[in-house]
Design a protein around this motif. Structure first.
Motif, PDB file in Angstrom:
ATOM      1  N   ALA A  64      31.914  43.053  68.257  1.00  0.00           N
ATOM      2  CA  ALA A  64      31.826  42.914  66.802  1.00  0.00           C
ATOM      3  C   ALA A  64      33.133  43.295  66.122  1.00  0.00           C
ATOM      4  N   LEU A  65      33.743  44.399  66.565  1.00  0.00           N
ATOM      5  CA  LEU A  65      34.941  44.893  65.899  1.00  0.00           C
ATOM      6  C   LEU A  65      36.182  44.089  66.268  1.00  0.00           C
ATOM      7  N   VAL A  66      36.315  43.726  67.540  1.00  0.00           N
ATOM      8  CA  VAL A  66      37.482  42.942  67.940  1.00  0.00           C
ATOM      9  C   VAL A  66      37.411  41.547  67.344  1.00  0.00           C
ATOM     10  N   ALA A  67      36.247  40.943  67.384  1.00  0.00           N
ATOM     11  CA  ALA A  67      36.110  39.585  66.860  1.00  0.00           C
ATOM     12  C   ALA A  67      36.476  39.506  65.383  1.00  0.00           C
ATOM     13  N   SER A  68      36.158  40.551  64.628  1.00  0.00           N
ATOM     14  CA  SER A  68      36.485  40.532  63.198  1.00  0.00           C
ATOM     15  C   SER A  68      37.985  40.535  62.966  1.00  0.00           C
ATOM     16  N   ARG A  69      38.741  41.087  63.917  1.00  0.00           N
ATOM     17  CA  ARG A  69      40.207  41.059  63.807  1.00  0.00           C
ATOM     18  C   ARG A  69      40.772  39.696  64.184  1.00  0.00           C
ATOM     19  N   ILE A  70      40.113  39.010  65.119  1.00  0.00           N
ATOM     20  CA  ILE A  70      40.597  37.724  65.605  1.00  0.00           C
ATOM     21  C   ILE A  70      40.200  36.583  64.676  1.00  0.00           C
ATOM     22  N   ALA A  71      39.055  36.716  64.027  1.00  0.00           N
ATOM     23  CA  ALA A  71      38.483  35.617  63.238  1.00  0.00           C
ATOM     24  C   ALA A  71      39.444  35.012  62.215  1.00  0.00           C
ATOM     25  N   PRO A  72      40.208  35.819  61.441  1.00  0.00           N
ATOM     26  CA  PRO A  72      41.095  35.202  60.453  1.00  0.00           C
ATOM     27  C   PRO A  72      42.133  34.262  61.068  1.00  0.00           C
ATOM     28  N   LEU A  73      42.524  34.541  62.305  1.00  0.00           N
ATOM     29  CA  LEU A  73      43.519  33.691  62.953  1.00  0.00           C
ATOM     30  C   LEU A  73      42.933  32.371  63.418  1.00  0.00           C
ATOM     31  N   LEU A  74      41.606  32.309  63.518  1.00  0.00           N
ATOM     32  CA  LEU A  74      40.957  31.098  64.009  1.00  0.00           C
ATOM     33  C   LEU A  74      40.406  30.229  62.891  1.00  0.00           C
ATOM     34  N   VAL A  75      40.732  30.574  61.637  1.00  0.00           N
ATOM     35  CA  VAL A  75      40.411  29.665  60.534  1.00  0.00           C
ATOM     36  C   VAL A  75      41.075  28.318  60.796  1.00  0.00           C
ATOM     37  N   ASN A  76      42.271  28.394  61.391  1.00  0.00           N
ATOM     38  CA  ASN A  76      42.969  27.186  61.852  1.00  0.00           C
ATOM     39  C   ASN A  76      42.630  26.994  63.328  1.00  0.00           C
ATOM     40  N   PRO A  77      41.794  26.031  63.683  1.00  0.00           N
ATOM     41  CA  PRO A  77      41.373  25.852  65.082  1.00  0.00           C
ATOM     42  C   PRO A  77      42.533  25.653  66.040  1.00  0.00           C
ATOM     43  N   ALA A  78      43.658  25.147  65.554  1.00  0.00           N
ATOM     44  CA  ALA A  78      44.814  24.911  66.428  1.00  0.00           C
ATOM     45  C   ALA A  78      45.369  26.205  66.998  1.00  0.00           C
ATOM     46  N   ASN A  79      45.057  27.329  66.353  1.00  0.00           N
ATOM     47  CA  ASN A  79      45.581  28.614  66.815  1.00  0.00           C
ATOM     48  C   ASN A  79      44.947  29.080  68.129  1.00  0.00           C
ATOM     49  N   ARG A  80      43.823  28.477  68.509  1.00  0.00           N
ATOM     50  CA  ARG A  80      43.192  28.866  69.773  1.00  0.00           C
ATOM     51  C   ARG A  80      44.159  28.722  70.939  1.00  0.00           C
ATOM     52  N   ALA A  81      45.004  27.733  70.884  1.00  0.00           N
ATOM     53  CA  ALA A  81      45.942  27.477  71.981  1.00  0.00           C
ATOM     54  C   ALA A  81      46.992  28.570  72.101  1.00  0.00           C
ATOM     55  N   HIS A  82      47.115  29.415  71.071  1.00  0.00           N
ATOM     56  CA  HIS A  82      48.161  30.437  71.062  1.00  0.00           C
ATOM     57  C   HIS A  82      47.594  31.853  71.168  1.00  0.00           C
ATOM     58  N   LEU A  83      46.315  31.984  71.487  1.00  0.00           N
ATOM     59  CA  LEU A  83      45.692  33.297  71.635  1.00  0.00           C
ATOM     60  C   LEU A  83      45.392  33.569  73.104  1.00  0.00           C
ATOM     61  N   THR A 139      43.485  34.591  76.429  1.00  0.00           N
ATOM     62  CA  THR A 139      42.117  34.244  76.798  1.00  0.00           C
ATOM     63  C   THR A 139      41.145  35.395  76.568  1.00  0.00           C
ATOM     64  N   GLU A 140      41.625  36.635  76.746  1.00  0.00           N
ATOM     65  CA  GLU A 140      40.750  37.787  76.555  1.00  0.00           C
ATOM     66  C   GLU A 140      40.333  37.939  75.103  1.00  0.00           C
ATOM     67  N   ALA A 141      41.250  37.642  74.177  1.00  0.00           N
ATOM     68  CA  ALA A 141      40.917  37.701  72.751  1.00  0.00           C
ATOM     69  C   ALA A 141      39.899  36.621  72.399  1.00  0.00           C
ATOM     70  N   LEU A 142      40.079  35.435  72.955  1.00  0.00           N
ATOM     71  CA  LEU A 142      39.134  34.349  72.699  1.00  0.00           C
ATOM     72  C   LEU A 142      37.761  34.681  73.269  1.00  0.00           C
ATOM     73  N   TRP A 143      37.727  35.326  74.432  1.00  0.00           N
ATOM     74  CA  TRP A 143      36.450  35.713  75.019  1.00  0.00           C
ATOM     75  C   TRP A 143      35.699  36.666  74.100  1.00  0.00           C
ATOM     76  N   GLU A 144      36.411  37.667  73.557  1.00  0.00           N
ATOM     77  CA  GLU A 144      35.775  38.611  72.646  1.00  0.00           C
ATOM     78  C   GLU A 144      35.194  37.865  71.438  1.00  0.00           C
ATOM     79  N   TYR A 145      35.973  36.949  70.880  1.00  0.00           N
ATOM     80  CA  TYR A 145      35.529  36.216  69.701  1.00  0.00           C
ATOM     81  C   TYR A 145      34.321  35.331  70.023  1.00  0.00           C
ATOM     82  N   ASP A 146      34.418  34.598  71.118  1.00  0.00           N
ATOM     83  CA  ASP A 146      33.334  33.681  71.464  1.00  0.00           C
ATOM     84  C   ASP A 146      32.042  34.427  71.792  1.00  0.00           C
ATOM     85  N   GLN A 147      32.161  35.568  72.473  1.00  0.00           N
ATOM     86  CA  GLN A 147      30.965  36.357  72.781  1.00  0.00           C
ATOM     87  C   GLN A 147      30.287  36.848  71.498  1.00  0.00           C
ATOM     88  N   SER A 148      31.074  37.172  70.510  1.00  0.00           N
ATOM     89  CA  SER A 148      30.535  37.767  69.279  1.00  0.00           C
ATOM     90  C   SER A 148      29.730  36.768  68.447  1.00  0.00           C
TER      91      SER A 148
END
Length: 481
Positions: free
Chosen positions: A324-343, A345-354
């Motif tokens: 919950a806490l990590v995903a909230s930090r990552i979420a603003p960067l993923l407003v632009n879906p293209a940013n997924r390619a620059h994050l 994998t561990e950060a994306l896992w936290e976000y996707d799990q949340s």
């Protein structure tokens, strides 16, 4: 007679402060010696990044000397070179967070950490390296590359305060700041043979912050080669701030007091591997138990301690909170879906799990966390301090992302290998990593001491007593340093 550069970089932070204020050494000489040490070791370890221009730093040091000549001191860190962890803002320097998406962001103002250290007289020479977004206890990122262990450059420095720990061990800094969510002050300290303290929840307010009410698992804190230095830096970092409504209101100057104590009769509870629950690499328990023998020799009583809650329940509680806490930090960067390619994998896992978490699940995890805290209170009716290894593995190959298994047991998440550190964090308790010794591989390991709620001062005093009883061990230096 001009002090030798070796003498200056060997001084503890407190002794360096005293030498500067007694005019035994100039701030200019200290800066020159520090930058020479950085030039010598940083190319191999990559601990300090975004370094400030040398001429600008020497001018600042000269200004500090002019202040002292007028009888003016900014504080105990007057003229002391510092590098701030690259998760915290320093005006005019990049705050990359180790992320390609943030690599060009330059802070327009200091964060609270930098404000307080600068107000005490520190001169910021750059930043210390960290993994991307501070995730994972292994300091590597695509912006600056990996930080290498001070004792063996082929091995990980730990993290996320890996740059700070290595800079301390290699005498590039006299004291350092770090931050800790999942052992980020304690693990790299243990792996580089220095002290790293996670303060009590709310002891050190963190600003700027996205949220000041719920996100209380992460905290900034001090690191040093000596407990006295850790305590002095905490006296600068700590203290309530209006922008952090849950920050503790106690007077931080207490941490600048005498650390002397008689440890006789202190009750130490040894958690070990939680009765076999936590897999450990060979030799770790033995090294930590040898450190425990030192407490017995100091007159402390050491007995086995058991968590009052099944550790797998604690882990499941932890996963909900962390996601919950990590995903909230990552979420603003993923407003632009293209940013997924620059994050990473561990950060994306936290976000996707949340994305599957519900409010009801988070409230259930909060209730579970409450039960765990109350169970820890019961343990502290029997013990004054708890002890546990600071890591479950020795420093690993710097080219690996994270350990896939421990002692034949597969790790089901990228951070399961760090499970040993979650207990102090989840309960909001102070914890300090003290150097425990070295394995057959020649690499260092730390022992984490966990104190009572808001018992930072008592914990520091016991750690200081341990340091005084183990001065020969503490004085060991990395190869070539």
């Amino acid at each position: 007679m001009t002090p030798s550069p070796t003498y200056l970089i060997d001084l503890s932070a407190c002794d360096l402060s005293r030498a500067i204020h007694q005019r035994q050494v100039s701030c200019h000489e200290v800066m020159q010696a520090t930058l020479a040490q950085v030039d010598r070791f940083n190319p191999g370890s990559n601990a300090i990044v975004s370094r400030v221009d040398t001429d600008a730093l020497l001018r600042q040091a000269h200004e500090r000397d002019a202040q002292l000549a007028r009888g003016e001191s900014m504080g105990w860190m007057h003229g002391m070179p510092q590098a701030i962890k690259d998760l915290a803002n320093v005006r005019g320097l990049r705050t990359s967070l180790g992320s390609p998406l943030m690599k060009d962001f330059v802070a327009s103002e200091d964060g609270l950490m930098a404000q307080r250290m600068k107000a005490a007289g520190a001169i910021v020479i750059g930043k210390t390296n960290t993994p991307e977004f501070g995730l994972g206890s292994h300091t590597f990122n695509e912006v600056f590359g990996p930080t290498r262990n001070a004792w063996d450059p082929s091995q990980s420095a730990g993290g996320s305060s890996g740059g700070a720990a290595v800079a301390l061990a290699q005498r590039m800094l006299p004291v350092a700041d770090g931050s800790d969510f999942m052992g980020s002050l304690r693990n790299p300290a243990g792996w580089n043979h220095v002290f790293g303290m996670r303060p009590s929840q709310g002891r050190v307010p963190m600003q700027p912050a996205q949220d000041v009410f719920m996100a209380q698992l992460a905290t900034e804190g001090p690191m040093g080669r000596h407990v006295r230095d850790v305590a002095m830096l905490l006296s600068t970092q700590a203290g309530a701030h209006p922008s952090s409504p849950l920050s503790l209101t106690g007077d931080p100057s207490v941490f600048a007091g005498s650390l002397d104590m008689d440890p006789k009769g202190q009750r130490v509870g040894w958690l070990g591997n939680l009765q076999g629950y936590l897999p450990m690499e060979d030799g770790i328990l033995e090294v930590c138990e040898s450190a425990l023998n030192s407490f017995s020799g100091m007159g402390c009583t050491v007995d086995e301690a058991r968590l009052g809650m099944p550790p797998e329940q604690v882990w499941q509680t932890w996963l909900v909170w962390r996601q919950a806490l990590v995903a909230s930090r990552i979420a603003p960067l993923l407003v632009n879906p293209a940013n997924r390619a620059h994050l990473k994998t561990e950060a994306l896992w936290e976000y996707d799990q949340s994305k599957n978490l519900t409010g009801a699940q988070l409230m259930a995890a909060s209730a579970s966390r409450t039960r765990f805290y109350l169970s820890m209170l019961q343990l502290f009716e029997k013990f004054d301090v708890l002890a546990i290894p600071v890591a479950q593995v020795w420093p690993f190959d710097v080219s690996l992302r994270w350990p896939q298994s421990i002692a034949g047991q597969s790790m089901d998440t990228y951070h399961r290998w760090m499970e040993v550190v979650i207990y102090a964090t989840l309960a909001g308790l102070p914890s300090i990593s003290v150097p425990a010794g070295f394995g057959a591989n020649g690499l260092p390991m730390g022992l984490a001491l966990i104190g009572k709620p808001q018992g930072d001062w008592d914990l520091l005093k016991l750690a200081h007593a341990y340091e005084m009883a183990n001065q020969e061990l503490i004085a060991r230096r990395p190869p070539g340093v």
